[in-house]
Design a protein around this motif. Structure first.
Motif, PDB file in Angstrom:
ATOM      1  N   THR A  52       0.776  -1.123  -0.015  1.00 20.37           N
ATOM      2  CA  THR A  52       0.079   0.067   0.124  1.00 20.37           C
ATOM      3  C   THR A  52       0.861   1.198  -0.052  1.00 20.37           C
ATOM      4  OG1 THR A  52      -1.749  -1.223   1.142  1.00 20.37           O
ATOM      5  CG2 THR A  52      -1.968   1.288   1.340  1.00 20.37           C
ATOM      6  N   MET A  91      -6.878   5.901   4.480  1.00 26.29           N
ATOM      7  CA  MET A  91      -5.681   5.382   4.756  1.00 26.29           C
ATOM      8  C   MET A  91      -5.340   4.976   6.325  1.00 26.29           C
ATOM      9  SD  MET A  91      -4.842   4.289   1.818  1.00 26.29           S
ATOM     10  CE  MET A  91      -6.550   4.191   1.472  1.00 26.29           C
ATOM     11  N   GLU A  93      -7.723   4.343   8.386  1.00 27.32           N
ATOM     12  CA  GLU A  93      -8.804   3.130   8.368  1.00 27.32           C
ATOM     13  C   GLU A  93      -8.161   1.862   7.986  1.00 27.32           C
ATOM     14  OE1 GLU A  93     -12.455   4.419   7.070  1.00 27.32           O
ATOM     15  OE2 GLU A  93     -12.553   6.234   8.044  1.00 27.32           O
ATOM     16  N   ARG A  94      -7.496   1.925   6.895  1.00 25.69           N
ATOM     17  CA  ARG A  94      -6.765   0.991   6.306  1.00 25.69           C
ATOM     18  C   ARG A  94      -5.637   0.594   7.328  1.00 25.69           C
ATOM     19  NH1 ARG A  94      -6.219  -1.151   0.370  1.00 25.69           N
ATOM     20  NH2 ARG A  94      -4.646  -2.423   0.585  1.00 25.69           N
ATOM     21  N   ASP A  97      -7.017  -1.585  10.018  1.00 28.89           N
ATOM     22  CA  ASP A  97      -7.457  -2.803   9.650  1.00 28.89           C
ATOM     23  C   ASP A  97      -6.150  -3.841   9.481  1.00 28.89           C
ATOM     24  OD1 ASP A  97     -10.062  -1.831   9.269  1.00 28.89           O
ATOM     25  OD2 ASP A  97      -9.916  -1.736   7.121  1.00 28.89           O
ATOM     26  N   TRP A  98      -5.161  -3.234   9.059  1.00 27.27           N
ATOM     27  CA  TRP A  98      -3.912  -3.872   8.894  1.00 27.27           C
ATOM     28  C   TRP A  98      -3.390  -4.290  10.110  1.00 27.27           C
ATOM     29  CZ3 TRP A  98       1.577  -2.038   8.914  1.00 27.27           C
ATOM     30  CH2 TRP A  98       2.379  -3.004   8.713  1.00 27.27           C
TER      31      TRP A  98
END
Length: 110
Positions: A52, A91, A93-94, A97-98
């Motif tokens: 990412t 990002m 939020e991403r 999640d990661w």
């Protein structure tokens, strides 16, 4: 956007906490950092997977960038004055999640 905005958004995500990381403030989830202050003025550090990171720096280099200090690490600098603050928040939020998908780190021995 300023650091307080970044922290406020990150803390709305489930399981996040304001804590320390290498002696500075950080928002972590599942024991992993999401955001930390950047070493470069005008930016914060977003902790995110390498794939990412590469995509972000290629598609939006005016927002997502790095210095040699961050080369090879799963983190990217993010400019506070981004023209696309919604993508920056997405990002974060991403990153959350990661962090939640990863195994919790073991406590360090003292």
């Amino acid at each position: 956007m300023i650091w307080d905005d970044v922290v406020a958004h990150a803390l709305t995500l489930p399981g996040t906490e304001l804590t320390a990381y290498y002696g500075g403030p950080a928002v972590k989830a599942n024991g992993h950092p999401l955001v930390t202050p950047g070493r470069e003025k005008g930016s914060f550090c977003l902790h995110i997977d390498q794939d990412t990171k590469a995509i972000l720096m290629e598609t939006s280099p005016e927002t997502f960038w790095q210095t040699s200090h961050y080369d090879g690490w799963p983190s990217v600098l993010v400019r506070y004055d981004s023209a696309d603050p919604e993508r920056v928040l997405a990002m974060i939020e991403r990153s959350h999640d990661w962090a939640m998908s990863r195994k919790r780190p073991r406590p360090r021995k003292r």
